[in-house]
Enzyme design. Structure first.
Site, PDB file in Angstrom:
ATOM      1  N   SER A  38       0.839  -1.192   0.000  1.00 23.10           N
ATOM      2  CA  SER A  38       0.000   0.000   0.000  1.00 23.10           C
ATOM      3  C   SER A  38       0.884   1.256   0.000  1.00 23.10           C
ATOM      4  O   SER A  38       1.709   1.420  -0.889  1.00 23.10           O
ATOM      5  CB  SER A  38      -0.959  -0.039   1.198  1.00 23.10           C
ATOM      6  OG  SER A  38      -2.032   0.849   1.010  1.00 23.10           O
ATOM      7  N   ASP A 184      -5.622  -3.693  -2.682  1.00 20.89           N
ATOM      8  CA  ASP A 184      -4.604  -3.418  -1.667  1.00 20.89           C
ATOM      9  C   ASP A 184      -3.925  -4.684  -1.152  1.00 20.89           C
ATOM     10  O   ASP A 184      -4.579  -5.626  -0.697  1.00 20.89           O
ATOM     11  CB  ASP A 184      -5.280  -2.692  -0.500  1.00 20.89           C
ATOM     12  CG  ASP A 184      -4.297  -2.040   0.449  1.00 20.89           C
ATOM     13  OD1 ASP A 184      -3.341  -2.713   0.878  1.00 20.89           O
ATOM     14  OD2 ASP A 184      -4.483  -0.850   0.763  1.00 20.89           O
TER      15      ASP A 184
END
Length: 287
Positions: A38, A184
């Site tokens: 991320s 993610d």
């Protein structure tokens, strides 16, 4: 001694990673490999693409001022969502933000480079919703150790890998590439120490910015989604066997949202202070 650095996800708190890199370079220490999820994946990716720690600092300061301009809401999808739900039609709305502006920005910063052009070992994970697998994007498959439910690939651009790993579910649209629906990387691995080890790195300095996040008083869909993911990531990490030589936990300031970019400089400073305080031990382990 060569070493690698593993960087956790955590929204704007990921700016702390830049502070850590600044402190390392000031003390003559430079990691030879990096992995990140991320926000950590964006920092690791930019660093591996040749963006210096000093330039990363400038980027943090720029984003703290103009970052919201990179948010591109999917207004068309949002407008059609309610009618589609009411009339029981399939909706193509998959995220509040399209993520196109962010991806173009990352493409420019990395000059469109592929991961295979990296000057160091790099691992950036995302999650494919179609196969339930972690997709570990790296610069070379040489020396990579197989892991259950992990697929390795060395055929992706930096900008694609960074866009995918930061696609927080419901906040950003998934990244669609090669028949994969990528979101993610924190869904399965918020702090990818295991992936960096599997890529051949023996000595890992980890930086965790994912814990102790306080929910803002004013709720929003973005904060509900991102905070839910943060809680899940923390619980998952407790079940994962780690193998880092050392982990840094910067004393991060309280923030009023994981996407409040104005607070990025404070997070960067917190990372810098944490690394400087721990420098004697860092030197003893990695110098």
């Amino acid at each position: 001694m060569s070493f690698g650095i593993a960087l956790a996800g955590g929204g704007i708190r990921g700016a702390a990673h830049v502070g850590v890199l600044l402190a390392l370079e000031e003390n003559g220490l430079r990691p030879e490999s990096a992995a990140g999820t991320s926000a950590g994946g964006i920092v690791a990716g930019l660093y591996a693409a040749g963006v210096s720690a000093a330039r990363l600092k400038k980027i943090v300061l720029e984003l703290s001022q103009s970052g919201p301009s990179f948010f591109d809401p999917d207004l068309t999808g949002l407008a059609s969502l309610i009618p589609n739900l009411l009339f029981r039609r399939t909706s193509g709305f998959s995220g509040l933000l399209k993520g196109n502006r962010l991806e173009r920005y990352l493409y420019r910063l990395t000059e469109g480079k592929f991961l295979s052009e990296s000057h160091m070992r790099i691992v950036i994970p995302s999650v494919d919703l179609c196969s339930d697998s972690t997709i570990a994007c790296t610069n070379t498959l040489k020396g990579v150790r197989p892991i259950r439910r992990v697929r390795w690939t060395d055929r992706m651009r930096f900008s694609d890998a960074m866009r995918a790993t930061s696609a927080v579910p419901a906040v950003f649209r998934p990244k669609i590439i090669d028949c994969m629906c990528l979101v993610d990387g924190g869904v399965t691995d918020v702090l990818p120490i295991d992936l960096l080890l599997a890529a051949g790195e023996r000595n890992v300095l980890a930086v965790d910015v994912s814990e102790d996040y306080e929910m803002p008083k004013n709720l929003s869909l973005i904060e509900v989604a991102s905070h839910s993911l943060a809680i899940m990531e923390t619980r998952l990490r407790e079940c994962v066997t780690r193998g880092e030589k050392m982990i840094l936990d910067p004393d991060l300031p309280e923030t009023d949202g994981l996407l409040n970019l104005s607070q990025m400089p404070m997070c960067m400073e917190a990372g810098y202070r944490a690394a400087q305080r721990a420098m004697p031990r860092i030197r003893s382990l990695f110098a």
